[in-house]
Scaffold this active site. Structure first.
Site, short mmCIF file in Angstrom:
data_model
loop_
_atom_site.label_atom_id
_atom_site.label_comp_id
_atom_site.label_asym_id
_atom_site.label_seq_id
_atom_site.Cartn_x
_atom_site.Cartn_y
_atom_site.Cartn_z
N ASP A 11 -70.78 -13.75 30.23
CA ASP A 11 -69.85 -13.00 31.10
C ASP A 11 -68.59 -11.38 30.18
O ASP A 11 -68.53 -11.63 30.01
CB ASP A 11 -68.77 -13.97 31.29
CG ASP A 11 -67.68 -14.25 32.40
OD1 ASP A 11 -67.91 -13.73 33.41
OD2 ASP A 11 -66.83 -14.96 31.93
N GLU A 71 -73.17 -11.93 34.40
CA GLU A 71 -73.17 -12.87 35.82
C GLU A 71 -72.45 -11.29 36.29
O GLU A 71 -72.22 -10.29 35.68
CB GLU A 71 -71.57 -13.10 35.57
CG GLU A 71 -70.57 -14.12 36.46
CD GLU A 71 -69.60 -14.68 36.59
OE1 GLU A 71 -69.17 -15.74 37.59
OE2 GLU A 71 -69.57 -14.58 35.71
N ASP A 143 -63.59 -17.64 29.21
CA ASP A 143 -65.40 -16.30 29.21
C ASP A 143 -66.42 -17.22 28.92
O ASP A 143 -67.83 -16.50 29.56
CB ASP A 143 -64.73 -15.20 28.45
CG ASP A 143 -63.55 -14.69 28.96
OD1 ASP A 143 -63.21 -14.04 30.20
OD2 ASP A 143 -62.60 -15.18 27.98
#
Length: 167
Positions: A11, A71, A143
């Site tokens: 991420d 992502e 996160d």
């Protein structure tokens, strides 16, 4: 017979980049490690990107995942913040690619749908479901939970691809 796959989910963020590594064998998921790579907000952007790259490279060398999933960037109203996020995302894509690891990209709605069942899930729902799917995971930041969710999403896509016969 199912195949075991080690997957790193990332991420990306310039200040905090979440990472999560899982092993998937069929429908079984096992938590390996997760955490957050933080960079010094006062340092120049180039130095922060170098630090992010070095940390990701160490993770890839230490845990040897076969797959990586990152992502996708969402565009927000602050163009400068979006651009900086894009820089971090570029490093997150490059580090595994440079190591010869196949990299997949997933949008937030796809990740949420894979983990929670709906693309409209809230961040807290994603975190709760990640903890449920990966018992024993000690997730300290959102996160890291998001990164594990990206890895879980990729595991689901790999399992589905293996069940679909080739045309």
């Amino acid at each position: 017979m199912s195949i075991r796959a080690r997957i790193i989910g990332i991420d990306p963020g310039l200040r905090f980049t979440g990472f999560g590594i899982i092993e998937a064998e069929g429908n079984r998921l096992r938590h390996v490690v997760d955490g957050v790579i933080g960079t010094d907000g006062a340092a120049p952007v180039a130095e922060r990107l170098r630090a992010l790259d070095a940390a990701l490279t160490r993770l890839l060398e230490s845990y040897a995942p076969e797959f990586a999933a990152v992502e996708e960037t969402y565009v927000n109203r602050n163009a400068t913040a979006t651009l900086k996020l894009g820089y971090a995302r570029g490093v997150a894509l490059l580090a595994p690619a440079r190591a010869g690891i196949a990299v997949a990209e997933y949008g937030a709605k796809t990740v949420k749908r894979a983990v929670v069942g709906t693309g409209a899930a809230e961040k807290t729902q994603v975190g709760l479901m990640v903890r449920r799917l990966l018992p024993g995971a000690t997730i300290t930041r959102a996160d890291a939970a998001d990164a594990l969710a990206v890895a879980i999403c990729h595991a689901h896509h790999l399992a589905t691809a293996r069940r679909v016969p080739a045309a």
